[in-house]
Design a protein around this motif. Sequence first.
Motif, PDB file in Angstrom:
ATOM      1  N   VAL A 211      -2.065 -22.779  23.686  1.00  0.00           N
ATOM      2  CA  VAL A 211      -0.839 -22.539  23.303  1.00  0.00           C
ATOM      3  C   VAL A 211       0.137 -22.769  24.492  1.00  0.00           C
ATOM      4  CG1 VAL A 211       0.752 -20.444  22.794  1.00  0.00           C
ATOM      5  CG2 VAL A 211      -1.412 -20.366  21.980  1.00  0.00           C
ATOM      6  N   LYS A 212       1.457 -23.571  24.168  1.00  0.00           N
ATOM      7  CA  LYS A 212       2.243 -24.078  25.004  1.00  0.00           C
ATOM      8  C   LYS A 212       3.686 -23.245  24.977  1.00  0.00           C
ATOM      9  CE  LYS A 212       2.532 -28.362  25.645  1.00  0.00           C
ATOM     10  NZ  LYS A 212       2.660 -29.894  25.104  1.00  0.00           N
ATOM     11  N   VAL A 213       3.978 -22.625  26.307  1.00  0.00           N
ATOM     12  CA  VAL A 213       5.180 -21.836  26.207  1.00  0.00           C
ATOM     13  C   VAL A 213       6.248 -22.755  27.185  1.00  0.00           C
ATOM     14  CG1 VAL A 213       5.981 -19.574  27.135  1.00  0.00           C
ATOM     15  CG2 VAL A 213       3.567 -19.788  26.499  1.00  0.00           C
ATOM     16  N   ASN A 214       7.377 -22.678  26.110  1.00  0.00           N
ATOM     17  CA  ASN A 214       8.679 -23.607  26.582  1.00  0.00           C
ATOM     18  C   ASN A 214       9.667 -22.475  26.755  1.00  0.00           C
ATOM     19  OD1 ASN A 214       7.127 -26.002  26.125  1.00  0.00           O
ATOM     20  ND2 ASN A 214       7.663 -25.569  24.176  1.00  0.00           N
ATOM     21  N   PRO A 215       9.817 -21.870  28.253  1.00  0.00           N
ATOM     22  CA  PRO A 215      10.870 -20.946  28.131  1.00  0.00           C
ATOM     23  C   PRO A 215      12.487 -21.634  28.312  1.00  0.00           C
ATOM     24  CG  PRO A 215       8.905 -20.561  29.860  1.00  0.00           C
ATOM     25  CD  PRO A 215       8.939 -21.841  29.216  1.00  0.00           C
ATOM     26  N   LEU A 216      12.528 -22.875  28.552  1.00  0.00           N
ATOM     27  CA  LEU A 216      13.577 -23.229  29.018  1.00  0.00           C
ATOM     28  C   LEU A 216      14.252 -24.257  27.834  1.00  0.00           C
ATOM     29  CD1 LEU A 216      13.453 -24.117  32.737  1.00  0.00           C
ATOM     30  CD2 LEU A 216      14.427 -22.181  31.647  1.00  0.00           C
ATOM     31  N   ILE A 217      13.611 -24.136  26.668  1.00  0.00           N
ATOM     32  CA  ILE A 217      14.051 -25.206  25.500  1.00  0.00           C
ATOM     33  C   ILE A 217      15.263 -25.238  25.200  1.00  0.00           C
ATOM     34  CG2 ILE A 217      11.714 -25.465  24.688  1.00  0.00           C
ATOM     35  CD1 ILE A 217      12.894 -23.336  22.413  1.00  0.00           C
ATOM     36  N   SER A 218      16.142 -24.110  25.424  1.00  0.00           N
ATOM     37  CA  SER A 218      17.523 -24.132  24.878  1.00  0.00           C
ATOM     38  C   SER A 218      18.780 -24.364  25.925  1.00  0.00           C
ATOM     39  CB  SER A 218      17.647 -22.788  24.049  1.00  0.00           C
ATOM     40  OG  SER A 218      17.576 -21.640  24.915  1.00  0.00           O
ATOM     41  N   TRP A 219      18.097 -24.402  27.180  1.00  0.00           N
ATOM     42  CA  TRP A 219      18.701 -24.564  28.469  1.00  0.00           C
ATOM     43  C   TRP A 219      19.355 -26.015  28.502  1.00  0.00           C
ATOM     44  CZ3 TRP A 219      18.375 -20.926  32.981  1.00  0.00           C
ATOM     45  CH2 TRP A 219      17.531 -19.779  32.634  1.00  0.00           C
ATOM     46  N   ASP A 220      20.709 -25.966  28.677  1.00  0.00           N
ATOM     47  CA  ASP A 220      21.219 -27.322  29.057  1.00  0.00           C
ATOM     48  C   ASP A 220      21.286 -27.742  30.558  1.00  0.00           C
ATOM     49  OD1 ASP A 220      23.576 -25.966  29.833  1.00  0.00           O
ATOM     50  OD2 ASP A 220      24.607 -26.764  27.953  1.00  0.00           O
ATOM     51  N   ALA A 221      21.815 -28.980  31.009  1.00  0.00           N
ATOM     52  CA  ALA A 221      21.799 -29.338  32.547  1.00  0.00           C
ATOM     53  C   ALA A 221      22.732 -28.183  33.204  1.00  0.00           C
ATOM     54  CB  ALA A 221      22.474 -30.609  32.693  1.00  0.00           C
ATOM     55  N   GLU A 222      24.033 -28.078  32.328  1.00  0.00           N
ATOM     56  CA  GLU A 222      24.834 -27.139  33.206  1.00  0.00           C
ATOM     57  C   GLU A 222      24.400 -25.658  33.431  1.00  0.00           C
ATOM     58  OE1 GLU A 222      25.452 -29.046  30.551  1.00  0.00           O
ATOM     59  OE2 GLU A 222      26.805 -30.519  31.446  1.00  0.00           O
ATOM     60  N   ALA A 223      23.655 -25.248  32.234  1.00  0.00           N
ATOM     61  CA  ALA A 223      23.167 -23.781  32.591  1.00  0.00           C
ATOM     62  C   ALA A 223      21.913 -23.816  33.540  1.00  0.00           C
ATOM     63  CB  ALA A 223      22.270 -23.318  31.263  1.00  0.00           C
ATOM     64  N   LEU A 224      21.272 -24.913  33.550  1.00  0.00           N
ATOM     65  CA  LEU A 224      20.133 -25.102  34.720  1.00  0.00           C
ATOM     66  C   LEU A 224      20.841 -25.150  36.213  1.00  0.00           C
ATOM     67  CD1 LEU A 224      17.985 -27.804  32.968  1.00  0.00           C
ATOM     68  CD2 LEU A 224      17.343 -25.431  33.565  1.00  0.00           C
ATOM     69  N   ASP A 225      21.836 -25.761  36.091  1.00  0.00           N
ATOM     70  CA  ASP A 225      22.451 -25.960  37.590  1.00  0.00           C
ATOM     71  C   ASP A 225      23.245 -24.843  37.990  1.00  0.00           C
ATOM     72  OD1 ASP A 225      22.871 -27.864  39.532  1.00  0.00           O
ATOM     73  OD2 ASP A 225      25.094 -28.064  39.295  1.00  0.00           O
ATOM     74  N   ALA A 226      23.952 -23.893  36.977  1.00  0.00           N
ATOM     75  CA  ALA A 226      24.512 -22.734  37.337  1.00  0.00           C
ATOM     76  C   ALA A 226      23.506 -21.733  37.819  1.00  0.00           C
ATOM     77  CB  ALA A 226      25.321 -22.209  35.991  1.00  0.00           C
ATOM     78  N   TYR A 227      22.213 -21.725  37.209  1.00  0.00           N
ATOM     79  CA  TYR A 227      21.206 -20.640  37.579  1.00  0.00           C
ATOM     80  C   TYR A 227      20.759 -21.017  38.953  1.00  0.00           C
ATOM     81  CZ  TYR A 227      16.807 -17.646  37.523  1.00  0.00           C
ATOM     82  OH  TYR A 227      15.861 -17.093  37.593  1.00  0.00           O
ATOM     83  N   ARG A 228      20.524 -22.420  39.255  1.00  0.00           N
ATOM     84  CA  ARG A 228      20.000 -22.833  40.676  1.00  0.00           C
ATOM     85  C   ARG A 228      21.101 -22.275  41.798  1.00  0.00           C
ATOM     86  NH1 ARG A 228      21.176 -26.422  43.904  1.00  0.00           N
ATOM     87  NH2 ARG A 228      22.582 -27.839  42.568  1.00  0.00           N
ATOM     88  N   ILE A 229      22.548 -22.653  41.355  1.00  0.00           N
ATOM     89  CA  ILE A 229      23.293 -22.208  42.138  1.00  0.00           C
ATOM     90  C   ILE A 229      23.757 -20.747  42.557  1.00  0.00           C
ATOM     91  CG2 ILE A 229      25.969 -22.169  42.610  1.00  0.00           C
ATOM     92  CD1 ILE A 229      25.887 -25.276  41.363  1.00  0.00           C
ATOM     93  N   ALA A 230      23.467 -19.888  41.333  1.00  0.00           N
ATOM     94  CA  ALA A 230      23.702 -18.579  41.438  1.00  0.00           C
ATOM     95  C   ALA A 230      22.448 -17.710  42.469  1.00  0.00           C
ATOM     96  CB  ALA A 230      23.403 -17.981  40.108  1.00  0.00           C
ATOM     97  N   TYR A 231      21.096 -18.633  42.362  1.00  0.00           N
ATOM     98  CA  TYR A 231      20.277 -17.879  43.145  1.00  0.00           C
ATOM     99  C   TYR A 231      19.799 -18.764  44.246  1.00  0.00           C
ATOM    100  CZ  TYR A 231      18.957 -14.803  39.248  1.00  0.00           C
ATOM    101  OH  TYR A 231      18.898 -13.847  38.610  1.00  0.00           O
ATOM    102  N   ASP A 232      20.718 -19.841  44.714  1.00  0.00           N
ATOM    103  CA  ASP A 232      20.949 -20.501  46.068  1.00  0.00           C
ATOM    104  C   ASP A 232      19.532 -21.227  46.229  1.00  0.00           C
ATOM    105  OD1 ASP A 232      21.928 -21.525  48.277  1.00  0.00           O
ATOM    106  OD2 ASP A 232      21.145 -19.813  49.513  1.00  0.00           O
ATOM    107  N   LEU A 233      19.053 -21.793  45.119  1.00  0.00           N
ATOM    108  CA  LEU A 233      17.860 -22.587  45.126  1.00  0.00           C
ATOM    109  C   LEU A 233      18.089 -23.936  45.643  1.00  0.00           C
ATOM    110  CD1 LEU A 233      16.414 -21.338  41.546  1.00  0.00           C
ATOM    111  CD2 LEU A 233      15.889 -20.567  43.974  1.00  0.00           C
TER     112      LEU A 233
END
Length: 243
Positions: A169-191
Amino acid sequence: MNALAADRKQWARDHAAALRNLYGSLDGEGLVKVMTQLEFRGRIALVSSFGAESAVLLHLVAKVDRTIPVIFLDTDKLFGETLRYRDRLTKLLGLTDVRTIEPDPVAVAERDPDGVLWRDDPNACCRLRKVEPLNRALSGFDAWITGRKRFQTKERAELPNLESANGLVKVNPLISWDAEALDAYRIAYDLPAHPLVEDGYLSIGCMPCTDRVAPGGEYRDGRWAGSEKKECGIHLEADGSGI
């Protein structure tokens, strides 16, 4: 295909379908939590390239359970920046079980003695350095977590959050995330971002087969640029189907 392998593939297809009925609306941390703590506890791994967007999924997994196995394929053709990024994120996120998997040295000596198989037959090189090592590494697991997203390619645009391939079974947790959402998350958590992103690399794989993407280009234009190849093969069924 032997009967055992066929039964295993059928189990994975049926199980993925049943899980979609239960959790088809979940993504992100919620999906990670259910899959790792309830459905596949102790039988699931995250496969990460430690590439351009990997920090987000690794952080989501670390928030749920830092001991979940993380499989990293070191093809011996990666950018040095990727290897250093792996080490930095592993320490930053407190990941306790990062497994660096390498191709079989005997197979490499037989099938790529000069190290230029990537140029002569990129599909064969990916099988040798990615597909076969990952298949060995996933032996003993029932499921694995991927970082694919629908926005990445037109072939991935219809991906479900749960699917199956090759008996897992393959699990895809980020399928609905776009580039803007990914970047916003990374910045929010200072990654930290992968150091090559600022230099124009949007999707980062092996050094000989990865190029910069020109402004306005598609997300994966830099992968196997100038060829029809779009996937390394780890997301394909053994018969070549899938994405």
